[in-house]
Design a protein around this motif. Structure first.
Motif, PDB file in Angstrom:
ATOM      1  N   LYS A 186       0.833  -1.203   0.000  1.00 15.15           N
ATOM      2  CA  LYS A 186       0.000   0.000   0.000  1.00 15.15           C
ATOM      3  C   LYS A 186       0.874   1.261   0.000  1.00 15.15           C
ATOM      4  N   GLN A 187       2.031   1.145   0.687  1.00 13.62           N
ATOM      5  CA  GLN A 187       2.932   2.301   0.762  1.00 13.62           C
ATOM      6  C   GLN A 187       3.513   2.607  -0.616  1.00 13.62           C
ATOM      7  N   SER A 213       0.818   4.079  -2.748  1.00 16.76           N
ATOM      8  CA  SER A 213       0.536   5.455  -2.363  1.00 16.76           C
ATOM      9  C   SER A 213       1.619   6.409  -2.890  1.00 16.76           C
ATOM     10  N   LEU A 214       2.881   5.980  -2.788  1.00 20.90           N
ATOM     11  CA  LEU A 214       3.981   6.814  -3.291  1.00 20.90           C
ATOM     12  C   LEU A 214       3.910   6.943  -4.813  1.00 20.90           C
ATOM     13  N   LYS A 243       1.196   6.763  -6.617  1.00 22.57           N
ATOM     14  CA  LYS A 243       0.063   7.660  -6.886  1.00 22.57           C
ATOM     15  C   LYS A 243       0.490   9.119  -6.694  1.00 22.57           C
ATOM     16  N   ARG A 244       1.246   9.342  -5.612  1.00 19.85           N
ATOM     17  CA  ARG A 244       1.726  10.708  -5.346  1.00 19.85           C
ATOM     18  C   ARG A 244       2.589  11.204  -6.505  1.00 19.85           C
ATOM     19  N   LEU A 266       9.407  12.232   3.698  1.00 20.94           N
ATOM     20  CA  LEU A 266       9.148  10.814   3.425  1.00 20.94           C
ATOM     21  C   LEU A 266      10.057   9.945   4.283  1.00 20.94           C
ATOM     22  N   THR A 285       9.350   9.025   8.029  1.00 19.57           N
ATOM     23  CA  THR A 285       8.313   8.024   8.307  1.00 19.57           C
ATOM     24  C   THR A 285       8.999   6.645   8.409  1.00 19.57           C
ATOM     25  N   PRO A 286       8.289   5.665   8.958  1.00 19.45           N
ATOM     26  CA  PRO A 286       8.941   4.350   9.083  1.00 19.45           C
ATOM     27  C   PRO A 286       9.029   3.574   7.770  1.00 19.45           C
ATOM     28  N   VAL A 287       8.633   4.169   6.669  1.00 22.38           N
ATOM     29  CA  VAL A 287       8.668   3.452   5.387  1.00 22.38           C
ATOM     30  C   VAL A 287      10.119   3.143   5.000  1.00 22.38           C
ATOM     31  N   LYS A 288      10.329   1.937   4.475  1.00 19.38           N
ATOM     32  CA  LYS A 288      11.704   1.522   4.135  1.00 19.38           C
ATOM     33  C   LYS A 288      12.181   2.261   2.877  1.00 19.38           C
TER      34      LYS A 288
END
Lengths: 305, 303
Positions: free
Chosen positions: A2-3, A6-7, A9-10, A103, A106-109
């Protein structure tokens, strides 16, 4: 997942909301098409007409279709790559505007952020390239339509492969860039040089053997030839059905880069696919490897503290 | 109150430049902690290390009981950051920005809608949700920045000079919301600011200078230790002169005398009652503390 979605899409939204970026991307294929049609169409038509030996009967509309196909393939060969570069500049822009920091806190890898740029660039490149393909087809409808449904599907496949090539190449090249200056330098070099390097502006057959062999080491050349093969297949099939001499037809295929040779060996269409797909895999692998190495370095530095 | 941030002997250099030199401090849960310092003092470097944006050269950082080394991902979930300048995507709407950022914390679908509704209510975002960030006023944009930082309900909110350039009304609104959150949710606020009145409202203040801690304590402790008291006398200058103390003319008929503490002020008044018919005793300000602790002047607009 999902991450990454979402990225992606951004990045797609950012590209299409930035009117300057969008217009410059859209205008590239339009300008190319216009320039080809205005300046090169007659030159190419005269070249092909004069190359046909006297006494061979042929339909003049076929030559128009041939030149139209040639221009369509050149247009797609260039725009798929330049548009991908244009779309991927967001990777650098985010560093310049410091949006990247928002970005990375955030905890996103990090690899997910990298994939977000990759897929975003691919989507943006595809959308603009499909517009270019549509425009090219409209142009062909006026100059001479010889494409079958399968040819269009094959052209679509070529476009996907070339956008993937542009995405992976631009991802690798843009990765270390951090400033607006570097960004515009890369953009200028790619826009100015790539068309010549891939044989889109000038058919490879017109270059000397040495230069031709060098250019054959670049994967973009195979992409151009693939597009030529699929854009001109219908035209050559029609010529064949009109009993155009096989020898003359073969010469025309060579002149139009449908037949290309790698150090004296004829490259088959399936080999072109292989080279292009291989290049995409290698370049994408390189992009992943850079992130992997960067991640390892970060961890190593932490452990040494 | 338990410590939510523990920093011990933190070091960071950029080549020859020592940005942070052996600093140690603690932040208690739910408190408003202020970091004061001029540009280049090491405030942003410390924050960047805490947020995992910069690698430290040495020392220990513990946030919410977790060591930064090896727990960065978990720590990032505990932190909300409002950067000095907005780093949201200017071309995208407020909604798009918040939706993208929320997804990076795993907040999607219904959970996002619920959180968005809460933040919209809290920060009065309803009318600007569909507007691009680039078209918002400074105050609106700042409200969105704070809302974005609170999307994932962090335990610690880091504010890097958050109210710079804001009008007093917006500044008041932002602080009103943050005070409320501190009370209701025990949110810890870690603030860097150059507004003295903001630092004066903090529970604990650390003053940084050239990468080192120059002074720390509650605003009252700092004022007592570094700034002393001031007696403002309204009246005849001759009588003020007769006190034999250095004084400063604030305006016509208004004079200010610096004393070490309230005891000295009381003694002076008792010894010279005729001079003190109209007067007030005030504590020194944070500006005075900063000047005394660092030898440098911290002026509003320059930091």
């Amino acid at each position: 997942m999902k991450q990454i979605l979402s990225l992606t899409k951004r990045n797609v939204k950012l590209f299409f909301r930035d009117k300057g970026m969008l217009i410059s991307s859209l205008i590239t294929p339009v300008i190319l098409l216009f320039l080809y049609a205005v300046f090169l169409f007659d030159i190419y038509r005269d070249t092909f007409t004069s190359a046909i030996p006297a006494g061979i009967p042929y339909d003049k509309d076929i030559i128009d279709g041939l030149v139209g196909g040639l221009l369509l393939s050149s247009l797609l060969a260039v725009s798929t790559i330049t548009v991908s570069f244009c779309a991927n500049l967001y990777m650098v822009q985010d560093k310049v505007t410091k949006a990247r920091n928002d970005l990375t806190i955030t905890p996103v890898k990090p690899y997910k952020i990298a994939l977000g740029y990759y897929f975003g660039t691919f989507c943006n490149g595809m959308i603009i390239s499909l517009v270019a393909l549509t425009l090219g087809c409209v142009y062909l409808a006026f100059t001479g339509w010889y494409l079958s449904f399968l040819d269009i599907l094959a052209l679509l496949g070529d476009v996907i492969l070339l956008v993937l090539l542009g995405t992976s190449l631009s991802s690798l090249i843009c990765y270390p860039l951090t400033t607006q200056g570097q960004l515009s330098a890369v953009g200028t070099i790619i826009s100015a040089g790539y068309g010549f390097l891939c044989g889109a502006y000038m058919p490879l057959a017109q270059y000397g053997e040495g230069l031709r062999n060098v250019l054959m080491c670049l994967p973009g050349t195979y992409g151009t030839s693939l597009l030529r093969n699929h854009a001109l297949r219908g035209v050559y099939a029609e010529m064949e059905s009109q009993n155009f001499p096989a020898e003359a037809l073969d010469a025309m295929k060579t002149v139009s880069d449908c037949h290309i040779e790698f150090f004296g060996h004829r490259v088959e269409v399936w080999q072109m696919y292989l080279v292009l797909a291989g290049a995409v895999v290698v370049l994408t692998g390189g992009y992943i490897l850079i992130h992997y190495i960067a991640g390892k370095c970060r961890k190593k530095q932490k452990k040494t503290k | 109150m338990e410590d939510i941030i523990r920093i011990e002997h933190l070091h960071k250099s950029y080549g020859e430049v020592k940005a942070v030199q052996d600093i140690s401090f603690r932040v208690r849960k739910g408190e408003l902690f202020a970091f004061l310092g001029l540009n280049g003092a090491g405030k942003s470097t410390t924050i960047s290390i805490m947020c995992g944006q910069l690698r430290k050269d040495g020392g220990m950082v513990e946030i919410n009981g977790k060591n930064l080394d090896g727990n960065q991902e978990e720590i990032k979930r505990d932190l909300g950051v409002v950067f000095q300048n907005s780093v949201l995507d200017k071309a995208l709407s407020v909604y798009d920005n918040l939706e993208t950022r929320a997804a990076l914390y795993g907040i999607t679908g219904k959970a996002f809608k619920t959180r968005l509704a809460e933040l919209t209510e809290l920060f009065d975002l309803k009318d600007i949700l569909k507007r691009p960030i680039g078209k918002l006023s400074g105050g609106q944009s700042r409200r969105v920045d704070v809302a974005r930082a609170l999307l994932h309900q962090p335990k610690i909110l880091i504010l890097d000079e958050p109210t710079t350039g804001l009008d007093p009304q917006t500044r008041k609104t932002v602080w009103g919301i943050l005070d409320d959150l501190r009370k209701r949710e025990e949110l810890t606020v870690f603030l860097t600011t150059h507004y003295m009145e903001e630092a004066a409202d903090a529970d604990y203040v650390v003053i940084l200078d050239n990468g080192k801690i120059s002074a720390e304590g509650t605003p009252l402790q700092l004022k007592n230790e570094y700034a002393g008291d001031f007696i403002t006398i309204y009246g005849d200058e001759e009588k003020v002169k007769a006190l034999g103390k250095d004084y400063e003319t604030v305006s016509a008929g208004v004079y200010r005398i610096a004393v070490t503490d309230t005891a000295e002020a009381t003694a002076l008044i008792l010894q010279n009652p005729e001079a003190f018919t109209d007067y007030e005793i005030v504590k020194g300000k944070m500006d005075d503390v900063f000047l005394a602790a660092t030898g440098k002047k911290l002026t509003g607009g320059e930091v």
